[in-house]
Write a protein that holds these residues in place. Structure first.
Motif, PDB file in Angstrom:
ATOM      1  N   LEU A 199       2.936  -6.611   6.327  1.00 14.98           N
ATOM      2  CA  LEU A 199       2.037  -6.236   5.085  1.00 14.98           C
ATOM      3  C   LEU A 199       0.427  -6.405   5.209  1.00 14.98           C
ATOM      4  N   ASP A 200       0.343  -8.046   6.252  1.00  9.46           N
ATOM      5  CA  ASP A 200      -0.902  -7.619   6.270  1.00  9.46           C
ATOM      6  C   ASP A 200      -1.567  -6.812   7.791  1.00  9.46           C
ATOM      7  N   ARG A 201      -1.014  -5.514   8.055  1.00 10.08           N
ATOM      8  CA  ARG A 201      -1.224  -4.670   9.336  1.00 10.08           C
ATOM      9  C   ARG A 201      -1.945  -3.388   8.068  1.00 10.08           C
ATOM     10  N   LEU A 202      -0.883  -3.696   7.307  1.00  7.49           N
ATOM     11  CA  LEU A 202      -1.461  -2.931   5.295  1.00  7.49           C
ATOM     12  C   LEU A 202      -2.321  -3.100   4.815  1.00  7.49           C
ATOM     13  N   VAL A 203      -2.145  -4.096   4.128  1.00  8.41           N
ATOM     14  CA  VAL A 203      -3.571  -4.684   3.072  1.00  8.41           C
ATOM     15  C   VAL A 203      -4.033  -5.406   4.282  1.00  8.41           C
ATOM     16  N   GLY A 204      -4.112  -6.196   5.382  1.00  4.37           N
ATOM     17  CA  GLY A 204      -5.024  -6.737   5.922  1.00  4.37           C
ATOM     18  C   GLY A 204      -4.457  -8.351   5.489  1.00  4.37           C
ATOM     19  N   ILE A 214      -8.941  -9.172   6.140  1.00  2.26           N
ATOM     20  CA  ILE A 214      -9.940  -8.440   6.833  1.00  2.26           C
ATOM     21  C   ILE A 214      -9.200  -7.258   7.800  1.00  2.26           C
ATOM     22  N   ASN A 215      -9.512  -6.687   8.863  1.00  2.00           N
ATOM     23  CA  ASN A 215      -8.782  -5.510   9.844  1.00  2.00           C
ATOM     24  C   ASN A 215      -8.377  -4.707   8.204  1.00  2.00           C
ATOM     25  N   ARG A 216      -8.898  -4.817   7.332  1.00  2.24           N
ATOM     26  CA  ARG A 216      -7.496  -3.798   6.303  1.00  2.24           C
ATOM     27  C   ARG A 216      -6.946  -2.635   6.569  1.00  2.24           C
ATOM     28  N   GLY A 217      -5.354  -1.857   6.168  1.00  2.00           N
ATOM     29  CA  GLY A 217      -4.829  -1.091   6.839  1.00  2.00           C
ATOM     30  C   GLY A 217      -5.065   0.300   6.683  1.00  2.00           C
ATOM     31  N   GLY A 218      -6.137   0.486   4.873  1.00  2.00           N
ATOM     32  CA  GLY A 218      -6.588   0.962   4.616  1.00  2.00           C
ATOM     33  C   GLY A 218      -5.541   0.823   2.824  1.00  2.00           C
ATOM     34  N   PHE A 219      -4.732   0.071   2.813  1.00  2.00           N
ATOM     35  CA  PHE A 219      -3.986  -0.468   1.619  1.00  2.00           C
ATOM     36  C   PHE A 219      -3.779  -1.288   0.770  1.00  2.00           C
ATOM     37  N   HIS A 220      -4.138  -1.424  -0.683  1.00  2.00           N
ATOM     38  CA  HIS A 220      -3.827  -2.657  -1.232  1.00  2.00           C
ATOM     39  C   HIS A 220      -2.940  -3.181  -1.954  1.00  2.00           C
ATOM     40  N   ASP A 221      -2.626  -4.569  -1.902  1.00  2.00           N
ATOM     41  CA  ASP A 221      -1.281  -4.583  -3.297  1.00  2.00           C
ATOM     42  C   ASP A 221      -2.221  -4.852  -4.933  1.00  2.00           C
ATOM     43  N   VAL A 222      -1.016  -4.153  -5.522  1.00  4.30           N
ATOM     44  CA  VAL A 222      -1.437  -4.115  -7.254  1.00  4.30           C
ATOM     45  C   VAL A 222      -2.169  -5.531  -7.483  1.00  4.30           C
ATOM     46  N   THR A 223      -1.325  -6.192  -7.201  1.00  4.87           N
ATOM     47  CA  THR A 223      -1.388  -7.792  -7.337  1.00  4.87           C
ATOM     48  C   THR A 223      -3.284  -8.419  -7.367  1.00  4.87           C
ATOM     49  N   GLU A 224      -3.496  -7.693  -6.393  1.00 13.19           N
ATOM     50  CA  GLU A 224      -4.720  -7.857  -6.145  1.00 13.19           C
ATOM     51  C   GLU A 224      -5.771  -7.413  -6.681  1.00 13.19           C
ATOM     52  N   LEU A 225      -5.569  -6.145  -7.235  1.00 15.24           N
ATOM     53  CA  LEU A 225      -6.534  -5.054  -8.097  1.00 15.24           C
ATOM     54  C   LEU A 225      -6.482  -5.759  -9.566  1.00 15.24           C
ATOM     55  N   ASP A 226      -5.302  -6.006  -9.687  1.00 15.69           N
ATOM     56  CA  ASP A 226      -5.426  -6.339 -12.052  1.00 15.69           C
ATOM     57  C   ASP A 226      -5.363  -8.194 -11.655  1.00 15.69           C
ATOM     58  N   PRO A 227      -6.832  -8.261 -12.050  1.00 10.59           N
ATOM     59  CA  PRO A 227      -7.655  -9.230 -12.503  1.00 10.59           C
ATOM     60  C   PRO A 227      -6.835 -10.321 -13.068  1.00 10.59           C
ATOM     61  N   ASP A 228      -5.605  -9.853 -14.259  1.00  9.27           N
ATOM     62  CA  ASP A 228      -5.296 -11.060 -14.721  1.00  9.27           C
ATOM     63  C   ASP A 228      -3.666 -10.763 -14.247  1.00  9.27           C
ATOM     64  N   ALA A 229      -3.426 -10.750 -12.980  1.00  7.76           N
ATOM     65  CA  ALA A 229      -2.084 -11.387 -12.152  1.00  7.76           C
ATOM     66  C   ALA A 229      -1.947 -12.461 -12.098  1.00  7.76           C
ATOM     67  N   PRO A 230      -0.578 -13.259 -12.168  1.00 11.69           N
ATOM     68  CA  PRO A 230      -0.798 -14.949 -11.568  1.00 11.69           C
ATOM     69  C   PRO A 230      -0.927 -15.108 -10.637  1.00 11.69           C
ATOM     70  N   ASN A 231      -1.724 -16.055 -10.958  1.00 11.38           N
ATOM     71  CA  ASN A 231      -1.885 -17.115  -9.651  1.00 11.38           C
ATOM     72  C   ASN A 231      -1.363 -18.488  -9.111  1.00 11.38           C
ATOM     73  N   PRO A 232      -0.921 -18.913  -8.690  1.00 14.54           N
ATOM     74  CA  PRO A 232       0.402 -18.095  -7.844  1.00 14.54           C
ATOM     75  C   PRO A 232       1.222 -17.173  -8.342  1.00 14.54           C
TER      76      PRO A 232
END
Length: 303
Positions: A199-204, A214-232
């Motif tokens: 997955l790091d190969r895709l999202v960095g 760093i070294n993002r492969g052009g993809f983003h996990d939607v969990t990191e685009l939603d500021p209200d996603a649970p953490n952890p």
């Protein structure tokens, strides 16, 4: 006008196949009892669905449609433990399915929006190896080129692995039996941890010093685009990792937003994975797509 597209990814254990050869979809239906009812479902572990004349698939479509009120149709991909897409045909039109002779076109569905046919996107439904991190990495490398594609592209399904970073669930690897530990874990400098290479190969890779990827492969996990996603993030797989993901590429991110608060891990009853009715949890989100100017929809050409 924007279009909200509701997505879900789910791995149905063994495709619902019972020991006596029959199929039971109670776990599938329980996973989708809770709304919202998605427009697109990326489904994994369609065990022998193709070999049985697609009858299990047709049954699953009928039962999901009855449950949700959506008139689902779908596309079943190749392989004894294959994947499938299930979609609402009043919202999406399937332009083309997979091309199984080409590895980078397997598990691929190519869609357009019914209301805005000039807006097209590609969707991979992926089920990566549960026992070999090198195979997972090889598949990620093959798909990485779509990260830079001008076509909005998503990858969803059971990757049997997580990515690096502070939002991932923490597990005690010493408690994981050794016969399972090296399936999804990796020994680095004498210490066991998750194998995040694929997955790091895709999202960095997450750089803890810079607190960014760093070294993002052009993809983003939607969990990191939603500021209200649970953490952890809650685990979605049986040993306590977040195994199930929805990724979008740069082109998708440029034409769609994650509806804030829409990312969800649907939590079944039970305190731990051994109490779950299925060995995976459903994950969902909503993409708010910004289609091209309406004038482009008439013949598919720019205005």
């Amino acid at each position: 006008m924007s279009v909200d597209l509701q997505l879900s990814a789910y791995n149905i254990e063994g495709g619902g196949l019972e020991a006596d050869g029959s199929y039971n979809f109670d776990n599938l239906l329980q996973a989708f009892t809770e709304g919202p009812s998605p427009h697109l479902i990326n489904l994994c572990e369609a065990k022998f669905w193709q070999a049985r004349g697609q009858k299990p698939f047709r049954t699953a479509l009928r039962e999901l449609s009855t449950l949700t009120g959506r008139a689902y149709v779908g596309e079943l991909f190749t392989g004894p433990l294959g994947t499938a897409v299930i979609y609402e045909p009043t919202v999406l039109h399937l332009d083309a399915g997979e091309e199984p002779d080409f590895p980078d076109k397997r598990n691929l569905a190519r869609f357009c929006l019914r209301e805005h046919p000039s807006y097209r996107f590609w969707a991979f439904t992926e089920h990566w190896s549960c026992h070999d991190g090198d195979q997972r990495l090889a598949r990620a490398r093959l798909l990485a080129r779509y990260g830079r594609s001008e076509i909005p592209t998503l990858i969803a399904g059971d990757t049997n692995s997580s990515y690096s970073g502070p939002t991932q669930p923490t597990i005690n690897w010493q408690r994981i039996p050794i016969e399972t530990r090296d399936y999804k874990g990796r020994l680095i400098n004498g210490v066991w941890g998750p194998d995040t290479r694929a997955l790091d190969r895709l999202v960095g890779t997450y750089d803890h010093h810079c607190e960014q990827r760093i070294n993002r492969g052009g993809f983003h996990d939607v969990t990191e685009l939603d500021p209200d996603a649970p953490n952890p993030l809650p685990p979605t797989g049986a040993i306590g990792l977040q195994d199930d993901h929805i990724l979008i590429n740069n082109a998708f991110r440029a034409t769609a937003d994650i509806v804030q608060g829409s990312y969800q891990v649907h939590l079944p009853p039970g305190a731990g994975p051994t109490d779950w009715p299925n060995d995976h949890r459903r994950v969902s989100c909503t993409l708010r797509i910004r289609p091209p100017h309406p004038a482009a929809d008439a013949d598919g050409s720019p205005p």
